[in-house]
Design a protein around this motif. Structure first.
Motif, PDB file in Angstrom:
ATOM      1  N   TRP A  78       7.389   0.042  -4.806  1.00 31.51           N
ATOM      2  CA  TRP A  78       8.399  -0.480  -5.781  1.00 31.51           C
ATOM      3  C   TRP A  78       8.763  -0.937  -6.753  1.00 31.51           C
ATOM      4  O   TRP A  78       9.065  -1.943  -7.402  1.00 31.51           O
ATOM      5  CB  TRP A  78       9.763   0.496  -5.605  1.00 31.51           C
ATOM      6  CG  TRP A  78       9.160   2.227  -6.354  1.00 31.51           C
ATOM      7  CD1 TRP A  78       8.621   2.755  -4.617  1.00 31.51           C
ATOM      8  CD2 TRP A  78       9.517   2.745  -7.359  1.00 31.51           C
ATOM      9  NE1 TRP A  78       8.082   3.921  -5.390  1.00 31.51           N
ATOM     10  CE2 TRP A  78       9.053   3.979  -7.378  1.00 31.51           C
ATOM     11  CE3 TRP A  78       9.933   2.416  -8.162  1.00 31.51           C
ATOM     12  CZ2 TRP A  78       8.816   4.796  -7.704  1.00 31.51           C
ATOM     13  CZ3 TRP A  78       9.761   3.238  -9.204  1.00 31.51           C
ATOM     14  CH2 TRP A  78       9.353   4.409  -9.552  1.00 31.51           C
ATOM     15  N   ARG A 114      15.914   8.458  -7.775  1.00 34.02           N
ATOM     16  CA  ARG A 114      15.811   9.604  -6.842  1.00 34.02           C
ATOM     17  C   ARG A 114      15.698   9.313  -6.008  1.00 34.02           C
ATOM     18  O   ARG A 114      16.182   9.758  -4.574  1.00 34.02           O
ATOM     19  CB  ARG A 114      14.766  10.495  -7.111  1.00 34.02           C
ATOM     20  CG  ARG A 114      14.369  12.025  -6.432  1.00 34.02           C
ATOM     21  CD  ARG A 114      13.258  11.888  -5.832  1.00 34.02           C
ATOM     22  NE  ARG A 114      11.614  11.792  -7.431  1.00 34.02           N
ATOM     23  CZ  ARG A 114      10.856  11.604  -6.834  1.00 34.02           C
ATOM     24  NH1 ARG A 114      10.453  11.584  -5.965  1.00 34.02           N
ATOM     25  NH2 ARG A 114       9.736  11.699  -7.460  1.00 34.02           N
ATOM     26  N   VAL A 159       0.576  -1.203  -0.120  1.00 37.96           N
ATOM     27  CA  VAL A 159       0.197   0.336   0.423  1.00 37.96           C
ATOM     28  C   VAL A 159       1.048   1.213  -0.503  1.00 37.96           C
ATOM     29  O   VAL A 159       1.581   1.609   1.230  1.00 37.96           O
ATOM     30  CB  VAL A 159      -0.855  -0.218   1.075  1.00 37.96           C
ATOM     31  CG1 VAL A 159      -1.756   1.191   1.152  1.00 37.96           C
ATOM     32  CG2 VAL A 159      -1.200  -1.151   1.053  1.00 37.96           C
ATOM     33  N   ALA A 160       1.011   1.983  -0.824  1.00 39.90           N
ATOM     34  CA  ALA A 160       1.623   3.347  -0.787  1.00 39.90           C
ATOM     35  C   ALA A 160       1.009   4.486  -0.144  1.00 39.90           C
ATOM     36  O   ALA A 160       0.488   4.226   1.007  1.00 39.90           O
ATOM     37  CB  ALA A 160       1.182   3.473  -2.348  1.00 39.90           C
ATOM     38  N   PRO A 161       2.445   5.288   0.512  1.00 36.96           N
ATOM     39  CA  PRO A 161       2.246   6.141   1.424  1.00 36.96           C
ATOM     40  C   PRO A 161       0.958   7.396   0.914  1.00 36.96           C
ATOM     41  O   PRO A 161       1.792   7.761   0.001  1.00 36.96           O
ATOM     42  CB  PRO A 161       3.647   6.687   2.324  1.00 36.96           C
ATOM     43  CG  PRO A 161       3.406   5.300   1.417  1.00 36.96           C
ATOM     44  CD  PRO A 161       3.493   5.154  -0.046  1.00 36.96           C
ATOM     45  N   PHE A 162       0.365   7.513   1.662  1.00 31.60           N
ATOM     46  CA  PHE A 162      -0.291   8.659   0.983  1.00 31.60           C
ATOM     47  C   PHE A 162      -0.078   9.646   0.153  1.00 31.60           C
ATOM     48  O   PHE A 162      -0.700  10.421  -0.349  1.00 31.60           O
ATOM     49  CB  PHE A 162      -1.166   9.513   2.183  1.00 31.60           C
ATOM     50  CG  PHE A 162      -1.064  10.883   2.967  1.00 31.60           C
ATOM     51  CD1 PHE A 162      -1.331  12.128   2.159  1.00 31.60           C
ATOM     52  CD2 PHE A 162      -0.075  10.717   3.793  1.00 31.60           C
ATOM     53  CE1 PHE A 162      -1.260  13.346   3.254  1.00 31.60           C
ATOM     54  CE2 PHE A 162       0.278  11.257   4.946  1.00 31.60           C
ATOM     55  CZ  PHE A 162       0.054  12.150   4.395  1.00 31.60           C
ATOM     56  N   ILE A 163       1.375  10.269   0.868  1.00 29.60           N
ATOM     57  CA  ILE A 163       2.059  11.569   0.442  1.00 29.60           C
ATOM     58  C   ILE A 163       2.526  11.167  -0.908  1.00 29.60           C
ATOM     59  O   ILE A 163       3.865  10.141  -1.406  1.00 29.60           O
ATOM     60  CB  ILE A 163       3.674  12.744   1.271  1.00 29.60           C
ATOM     61  CG1 ILE A 163       2.245  12.305   1.857  1.00 29.60           C
ATOM     62  CG2 ILE A 163       3.893  13.329   0.260  1.00 29.60           C
ATOM     63  CD1 ILE A 163       1.751  13.867   2.780  1.00 29.60           C
ATOM     64  N   TYR A 164       1.881  11.204  -2.252  1.00 33.00           N
ATOM     65  CA  TYR A 164       1.454  10.640  -3.721  1.00 33.00           C
ATOM     66  C   TYR A 164       3.026  10.835  -4.253  1.00 33.00           C
ATOM     67  O   TYR A 164       3.498  11.133  -5.231  1.00 33.00           O
ATOM     68  CB  TYR A 164       1.238  11.231  -4.496  1.00 33.00           C
ATOM     69  CG  TYR A 164       0.760  13.443  -4.767  1.00 33.00           C
ATOM     70  CD1 TYR A 164       1.322  13.711  -6.081  1.00 33.00           C
ATOM     71  CD2 TYR A 164       1.107  14.389  -4.145  1.00 33.00           C
ATOM     72  CE1 TYR A 164       1.640  14.555  -6.469  1.00 33.00           C
ATOM     73  CE2 TYR A 164       1.383  15.524  -4.707  1.00 33.00           C
ATOM     74  CZ  TYR A 164       1.768  15.787  -5.904  1.00 33.00           C
ATOM     75  OH  TYR A 164       1.707  16.902  -6.001  1.00 33.00           O
ATOM     76  N   THR A 165       4.039  12.424  -4.017  1.00 39.56           N
ATOM     77  CA  THR A 165       4.999  12.831  -4.544  1.00 39.56           C
ATOM     78  C   THR A 165       5.445  12.603  -4.812  1.00 39.56           C
ATOM     79  O   THR A 165       7.153  12.525  -6.051  1.00 39.56           O
ATOM     80  CB  THR A 165       4.539  13.838  -4.172  1.00 39.56           C
ATOM     81  OG1 THR A 165       5.253  14.724  -3.052  1.00 39.56           O
ATOM     82  CG2 THR A 165       3.800  15.622  -4.319  1.00 39.56           C
ATOM     83  N   LEU A 166       6.190  11.797  -4.022  1.00 32.18           N
ATOM     84  CA  LEU A 166       8.089  10.733  -4.044  1.00 32.18           C
ATOM     85  C   LEU A 166       7.292   9.748  -4.578  1.00 32.18           C
ATOM     86  O   LEU A 166       9.053   9.058  -5.089  1.00 32.18           O
ATOM     87  CB  LEU A 166       7.899  10.291  -2.046  1.00 32.18           C
ATOM     88  CG  LEU A 166       8.768  11.294  -1.873  1.00 32.18           C
ATOM     89  CD1 LEU A 166       8.873  10.574  -0.398  1.00 32.18           C
ATOM     90  CD2 LEU A 166      10.247  11.790  -1.746  1.00 32.18           C
ATOM     91  N   PHE A 167       6.055   8.950  -4.460  1.00 35.05           N
ATOM     92  CA  PHE A 167       5.935   7.825  -4.991  1.00 35.05           C
ATOM     93  C   PHE A 167       5.588   7.474  -6.790  1.00 35.05           C
ATOM     94  O   PHE A 167       4.896   7.329  -7.305  1.00 35.05           O
ATOM     95  CB  PHE A 167       5.411   6.927  -4.523  1.00 35.05           C
ATOM     96  CG  PHE A 167       6.264   6.544  -2.836  1.00 35.05           C
ATOM     97  CD1 PHE A 167       5.064   7.679  -2.060  1.00 35.05           C
ATOM     98  CD2 PHE A 167       6.968   6.315  -1.935  1.00 35.05           C
ATOM     99  CE1 PHE A 167       5.685   7.883  -1.113  1.00 35.05           C
ATOM    100  CE2 PHE A 167       7.450   6.797  -1.187  1.00 35.05           C
ATOM    101  CZ  PHE A 167       6.522   7.602  -0.628  1.00 35.05           C
TER     102      PHE A 167
END
Lengths: 49, 615
Positions: free
Chosen positions: B100, B77, A41-49
């Motif tokens: 990832w 990055r 599950v991706a963390p909610f801060i979208y920008t990094l991922f």
């Protein structure tokens, strides 16, 4: 296999050889985390991922 | 044989597809419109299918598929960032790695597999290409623009490494000249304040921009002096000790909270205060300052009179309006799908022109190649009638003249009118294809639309759509703004004098004051986000407003997107009917069909207000 080739070509192009051992370590470490955990599950801060 | 290039953006947010045939933009659409999931990040199967249908071809007929960013660079990055901050950030690393290592690193394979589902017998390896994120944005800004040469500025949260890029476009070539890199990002600075003021990152930025005029930019100097190192040319560094986005699961750090004297606002518990409005005003002022410093220095450096903009920050129409007013550049063109959805189009255009040497021709008189951004699905009259009948809708199919007459009269009677015509818009704005329209002269329209139809916060402003030839008479602007991406003030002669008591009001209290002849579209600072309407790009919409003008003397109407809060803009007649029935909209026009709320079976109304997750 084509993935490894592409990753290698990418590192050649970027000339970041110093990253190679770190990538190996981090991917192994990350792989361990993947193996020990069920869902991705991706963390909610979208920008990094 | 015609060359066909398909651009795709996916897997992060706002997935989309765009199709070029011999360099002409044939179709483009966001996946969210089909799946009804706002900002849908899934592979855009539906959008691709639609693009292929529009071009009358199959997936196997596509020569090249171009993805809008480069996953390996992004992964680089990610790793370098974790390394730079280690051991801090382990929690974030622990949560990021699975996604990832299971998916995102293998995006090429994922893309291949997704494409193989629909066309299994093709060597997708040879047809699949990748474009850099900001090059995709720059391509989407320059190639469809009406300029032979231009400075191209892209700004967003972050792509692979780049957060801001400057390129020069000439003919069919585009060269990146300089970049700012992660973690120094204007988009992420804005998102940090979006988060801190209690709104959702990546969708609440509009709300911060809408809230800003209620506040005073009292923290502007503090932000610039303590958080940023801002140079004269607009380049900057962000002091990372104030942020947490590199290593944590929040945008801001304790030090940031200490600087502004409170923890982040919790949307469900804490009310919006004057301080939040001042913070919004401050980050907006900082953003404008950075944008102006950059554009002034670029105009000075390159001596090219044309500027193209894209990237999420280019959706900051208040900032865009300031750049226009500043006149460092004579002409500005902004990609209407400036966010990541537009990356799909930019990736395809970049491949067509830069990789395959496709010629670029600009229609004369100078005109952009976006076709008004009406690049999505359309429905024929027979199809509309069949679909509405199947839904059990009561409607009357009339001639075009009668339809326009009904629409203009309904608007003049202060009805909230659903308007569904022609092709759906590509990009976040509804531009008269899938819109809810109203009378801007009405004192109650803003409140009605916000609270009874859109179900959103009462402070949020609405945009005017104005006939191009009348724009200068009503607003302090005499430029084309077909994509609603420029903000300008309502003409002073249209302002209404405020009483002393009204002048003394502060912040959100100003909301209910009638400030101009067109109060529904006049924000508290007299600003308005303008859409100029042109007969050439949307004749029906133009004629509706013209008829309204003839009836009322006002060539302006309210235009807001056809959806409720948290819902993607409607795509099909069925979506439009559901939204019409679920809200307090009075009338709906779909093609030449007129639907009146009073004629409908109330049993067809479904609970709509809570059907979508709040944005």
């Amino acid at each position: 296999m084509s993935f490894i080739k592409e990753l290698w070509a990418f590192m050649m192009a970027r000339k970041k050889f110093w990253l190679f051992p770190i990538i190996i370590m981090m991917v192994l470490f990350g792989g361990l985390i993947v193996l020990t955990q069920g869902s991705a599950v991706a963390p909610f801060i979208y920008t990094l991922f | 044989m015609a060359s066909r290039i398909l651009g795709i953006s996916a897997y992060y947010h706002d997935s989309a597809a765009a199709l070029l045939v011999d360099g002409e933009i044939i179709a483009a659409a966001q996946e969210e419109r089909f799946t009804r999931k706002k900002h849908d990040a899934a592979f855009p199967h539906h959008a691709i299918q639609y693009c292929l249908e529009e071009a009358g071809c199959a997936l196997g007929d596509i020569d090249h598929v171009v993805f809008y960013d480069k996953p390996f660079l992004k992964f680089e990055r990610l790793l370098e960032t974790y390394l730079a901050f280690a051991p801090k950030g382990f929690q974030s690393f622990r949560r990021a790695m699975p996604i990832w290592l299971k998916e995102k690193l293998f995006q090429k394979r994922m893309l291949k597999e997704a494409l193989e589902k629909d066309a299994p017998d093709f060597a997708w390896d040879e047809r699949l290409m990748f474009s850099e994120h900001h090059l995709s944005h720059a391509g989407s800004a320059f190639f469809p623009s009406p300029f032979e040469d231009a400075v191209v500025l892209t700004m967003d949260g972050v792509g692979e490494w780049t957060t801001t890029s400057v390129a020069i476009g000439r003919g069919n070539d585009l060269k990146i000249h300089k970049e700012l890199h992660f973690p120094h990002s204007l988009g992420l600075l804005y998102s940090a304040f979006t988060y801190y003021t209690g709104f959702k990152v990546n969708s609440g930025e509009y709300k911060v921009m809408g809230l800003a005029p209620y506040g005073e930019p009292k923290y502007k100097d503090k932000i610039i002096s303590e958080i940023m190192d801002l140079k004269d040319d607009g380049s900057f560094l962000l002091d990372q000790s104030f942020f947490n986005y590199c290593t944590g699961l929040t945008m801001t750090s304790e030090k940031f909270h200490d600087l502004f004297g409170a923890p982040p606002r919790k949307a469900d518990k804490d009310p919006l205060t004057q301080d939040h409005m001042d913070l919004a005003a401050s980050v907006q002022a900082v953003t404008e300052e950075v944008m102006l410093r950059i554009t002034r220095s670029l105009a000075d450096e390159f001596k090219i009179p044309n500027l193209c903009l894209a990237g999420g920050v280019a959706l900051n129409c208040v900032g865009n309006g300031k750049i226009l007013k500043d006149s460092a550049f004579e002409n500005i063109w902004i990609q209407p799908a400036a966010g990541d959805a537009g990356g799909a189009l930019g990736a395809a255009l970049t491949a067509h022109h830069m990789t395959f040497g496709g010629k670029r021709t600009i229609a004369q008189p100078a005109q952009d190649a976006m076709k008004g951004s009406y690049l999505g699905p359309r429905y024929e009259q027979n199809d509309i009638e069949a679909r509405l009948t199947a839904l059990g809708a009561q409607f009357e199919a009339v001639s075009e003249a009668d339809m326009l007459e009904y629409g203009a009269s309904a608007l003049a009677e202060e009805q909230a009118l659903g308007w569904f015509q022609g092709r759906m818009e590509f990009g976040p704005r509804a531009l008269g294809g899938r819109s809810i329209l109203g009378d801007p002269r009405s004192e109650t329209m803003q409140k009605t639309l916000n609270l009874k139809i859109k179900y959103r916060e009462s402070f949020r402003p609405f945009a005017p759509a104005v006939l191009r030839e009348h724009v200068a008479d009503w607003f302090e602007i005499d430029e084309d703004s077909p994509y609603m991406l420029l903000v300008a003030n309502v003409q002073e002669k249209r302002h209404l004098q405020m009483t002393e008591e009204e002048k003394a009001l502060f912040g959100i209290e100003k909301l209910n004051i009638k400030r101009s002849d067109i109060p529904a579209v006049t924000h508290v600072d007299y600003s308005a986000r303008i859409q100029t309407v042109h007969e050439a790009t949307n004749p029906l919409y133009y004629r509706l407003i013209k008829r309204f003008h003839e009836k009322t003397g006002c060539p302006v109407i309210v235009n807001t997107s056809f959806n409720v809060r948290g819902e993607p803009i409607v795509n099909t007649p069925e979506d439009a009917f559901r939204c019409f029935m679920g809200t307090e909209m009075d009338s709906l026009i779909v093609g030449h069909c007129i639907l009146k709320k009073a004629d409908q079976d109330p049993a067809l109304a479904k609970d709509y207000k809570d059907a979508f997750e709040l944005d």
